[in-house]
Design a protein around this motif. Structure first.
Motif, PDB file in Angstrom:
ATOM      1  N   SER A  66       0.847  -1.188   0.000  1.00 43.40           N
ATOM      2  CA  SER A  66       0.000   0.000   0.000  1.00 43.40           C
ATOM      3  C   SER A  66       0.886   1.243   0.000  1.00 43.40           C
ATOM      4  O   SER A  66       2.075   1.181   0.340  1.00 43.40           O
ATOM      5  N   TYR A  67       0.298   2.355  -0.368  1.00 44.32           N
ATOM      6  CA  TYR A  67       1.050   3.613  -0.459  1.00 44.32           C
ATOM      7  C   TYR A  67       1.658   3.979   0.889  1.00 44.32           C
ATOM      8  O   TYR A  67       2.828   4.342   0.978  1.00 44.32           O
ATOM      9  N   ARG A  68       0.881   3.853   1.939  1.00 44.40           N
ATOM     10  CA  ARG A  68       1.350   4.235   3.274  1.00 44.40           C
ATOM     11  C   ARG A  68       2.494   3.328   3.731  1.00 44.40           C
ATOM     12  O   ARG A  68       3.515   3.807   4.252  1.00 44.40           O
ATOM     13  N   ASP A  69       2.355   2.023   3.537  1.00 42.03           N
ATOM     14  CA  ASP A  69       3.409   1.081   3.924  1.00 42.03           C
ATOM     15  C   ASP A  69       4.689   1.331   3.130  1.00 42.03           C
ATOM     16  O   ASP A  69       5.798   1.253   3.673  1.00 42.03           O
ATOM     17  N   ALA A  70       4.536   1.634   1.852  1.00 44.20           N
ATOM     18  CA  ALA A  70       5.709   1.878   1.005  1.00 44.20           C
ATOM     19  C   ALA A  70       6.458   3.133   1.462  1.00 44.20           C
ATOM     20  O   ALA A  70       7.688   3.139   1.500  1.00 44.20           O
ATOM     21  N   LEU A  71       5.724   4.176   1.812  1.00 40.53           N
ATOM     22  CA  LEU A  71       6.384   5.398   2.288  1.00 40.53           C
ATOM     23  C   LEU A  71       7.160   5.147   3.576  1.00 40.53           C
ATOM     24  O   LEU A  71       8.283   5.638   3.748  1.00 40.53           O
ATOM     25  N   ILE A  72       6.571   4.376   4.487  1.00 38.76           N
ATOM     26  CA  ILE A  72       7.253   4.066   5.746  1.00 38.76           C
ATOM     27  C   ILE A  72       8.512   3.251   5.474  1.00 38.76           C
ATOM     28  O   ILE A  72       9.578   3.512   6.047  1.00 38.76           O
ATOM     29  N   MET A  73       8.404   2.261   4.588  1.00 35.38           N
ATOM     30  CA  MET A  73       9.573   1.442   4.258  1.00 35.38           C
ATOM     31  C   MET A  73      10.679   2.277   3.623  1.00 35.38           C
ATOM     32  O   MET A  73      11.858   2.134   3.963  1.00 35.38           O
ATOM     33  N   LEU A  74      10.298   3.150   2.691  1.00 32.81           N
ATOM     34  CA  LEU A  74      11.303   3.964   2.000  1.00 32.81           C
ATOM     35  C   LEU A  74      12.002   4.925   2.955  1.00 32.81           C
ATOM     36  O   LEU A  74      13.179   5.236   2.787  1.00 32.81           O
ATOM     37  N   GLU A  75      11.263   5.401   3.943  1.00 30.42           N
ATOM     38  CA  GLU A  75      11.849   6.363   4.882  1.00 30.42           C
ATOM     39  C   GLU A  75      12.971   5.744   5.709  1.00 30.42           C
ATOM     40  O   GLU A  75      13.950   6.409   6.031  1.00 30.42           O
ATOM     41  N   PHE A  76      12.842   4.462   6.027  1.00 30.64           N
ATOM     42  CA  PHE A  76      13.815   3.837   6.923  1.00 30.64           C
ATOM     43  C   PHE A  76      14.806   2.919   6.226  1.00 30.64           C
ATOM     44  O   PHE A  76      15.634   2.302   6.901  1.00 30.64           O
ATOM     45  N   MET A  77      14.747   2.813   4.907  1.00 32.43           N
ATOM     46  CA  MET A  77      15.747   2.021   4.190  1.00 32.43           C
ATOM     47  C   MET A  77      17.051   2.802   4.097  1.00 32.43           C
ATOM     48  O   MET A  77      17.035   4.016   3.883  1.00 32.43           O
ATOM     49  N   PRO A  78      18.194   2.127   4.205  1.00 33.26           N
ATOM     50  CA  PRO A  78      19.478   2.827   4.219  1.00 33.26           C
ATOM     51  C   PRO A  78      20.093   3.064   2.837  1.00 33.26           C
ATOM     52  O   PRO A  78      21.303   3.228   2.739  1.00 33.26           O
ATOM     53  N   TYR A  79      19.286   3.078   1.762  1.00 26.64           N
ATOM     54  CA  TYR A  79      19.834   3.181   0.415  1.00 26.64           C
ATOM     55  C   TYR A  79      19.662   4.588  -0.135  1.00 26.64           C
ATOM     56  O   TYR A  79      18.680   5.268   0.139  1.00 26.64           O
ATOM     57  N   ARG A  80      20.599   5.000  -0.978  1.00 27.63           N
ATOM     58  CA  ARG A  80      20.571   6.330  -1.583  1.00 27.63           C
ATOM     59  C   ARG A  80      19.442   6.474  -2.602  1.00 27.63           C
ATOM     60  O   ARG A  80      18.918   7.562  -2.813  1.00 27.63           O
ATOM     61  N   SER A  81      19.045   5.375  -3.215  1.00 30.10           N
ATOM     62  CA  SER A  81      18.037   5.431  -4.267  1.00 30.10           C
ATOM     63  C   SER A  81      16.617   5.625  -3.728  1.00 30.10           C
ATOM     64  O   SER A  81      15.691   5.822  -4.518  1.00 30.10           O
ATOM     65  N   THR A  82      16.417   5.591  -2.414  1.00 32.39           N
ATOM     66  CA  THR A  82      15.066   5.751  -1.882  1.00 32.39           C
ATOM     67  C   THR A  82      14.543   7.169  -2.058  1.00 32.39           C
ATOM     68  O   THR A  82      13.330   7.360  -2.151  1.00 32.39           O
ATOM     69  N   GLY A  83      15.422   8.153  -2.152  1.00 30.43           N
ATOM     70  CA  GLY A  83      14.991   9.544  -2.355  1.00 30.43           C
ATOM     71  C   GLY A  83      14.268   9.747  -3.676  1.00 30.43           C
ATOM     72  O   GLY A  83      13.110  10.198  -3.699  1.00 30.43           O
ATOM     73  N   PRO A  84      14.900   9.428  -4.812  1.00 26.09           N
ATOM     74  CA  PRO A  84      14.205   9.558  -6.093  1.00 26.09           C
ATOM     75  C   PRO A  84      12.983   8.656  -6.226  1.00 26.09           C
ATOM     76  O   PRO A  84      11.981   9.043  -6.835  1.00 26.09           O
ATOM     77  N   ILE A  85      13.027   7.467  -5.629  1.00 27.94           N
ATOM     78  CA  ILE A  85      11.878   6.562  -5.697  1.00 27.94           C
ATOM     79  C   ILE A  85      10.696   7.163  -4.946  1.00 27.94           C
ATOM     80  O   ILE A  85       9.557   7.106  -5.407  1.00 27.94           O
TER      81      ILE A  85
END
Length: 121
Positions: A36-55
């Motif tokens: 879901s959109y909400r779950d994806a945003l939470i996951m992206l916020e706490f992932m340690p990868y540089r590519s999460t910003g553009p995603i």
């Protein structure tokens, strides 16, 4: 007579010429695909990868397209498609020993994300 297709309620967004390799972006997209959109945003916020910003930027753009163009509620949206394709490489050169030049290829990628309302099936 027109028939409604399943893509009629799908909103897409593309990020083009994003600096970073395709394989590093795909490992993040594989984690959020189907969420879901909400779950994806939470996951992206706490992932340690540089590519999460553009995603995150592309994901927010796809949800904004769904909200404004199709009138969908962001809380019901699910990431239906997420892919990364190779973009052109920027070619740079570094000096090396004895007057040689060493080529450096800086990779780019194109990110595509589609969101659709959650189905009950």
């Amino acid at each position: 007579m027109t028939t409604s297709s399943p893509t009629a309620t799908t909103a897409k967004a593309h990020g083009r010429f994003i600096r970073g390799s395709v394989s590093k972006v795909r490992r993040v997209l594989d984690q959020i695909r189907g969420r879901s959109y909400r779950d994806a945003l939470i996951m992206l916020e706490f992932m340690p990868y540089r590519s999460t910003g553009p995603i995150t930027k592309v994901l927010r753009s796809a949800v904004a397209n769904a909200e404004h163009n199709l009138g969908l509620d962001p809380s019901t949206l699910v990431i239906s498609q997420a892919s990364a394709d190779m973009g052109p490489s920027m070619k740079r050169y570094r000096p090396r020993a004895q007057g040689r030049a060493f080529a450096i290829k800086k990779q780019t990628c194109h990110i595509s994300i589609a969101v659709a309302p959650q189905t009950d099936s």
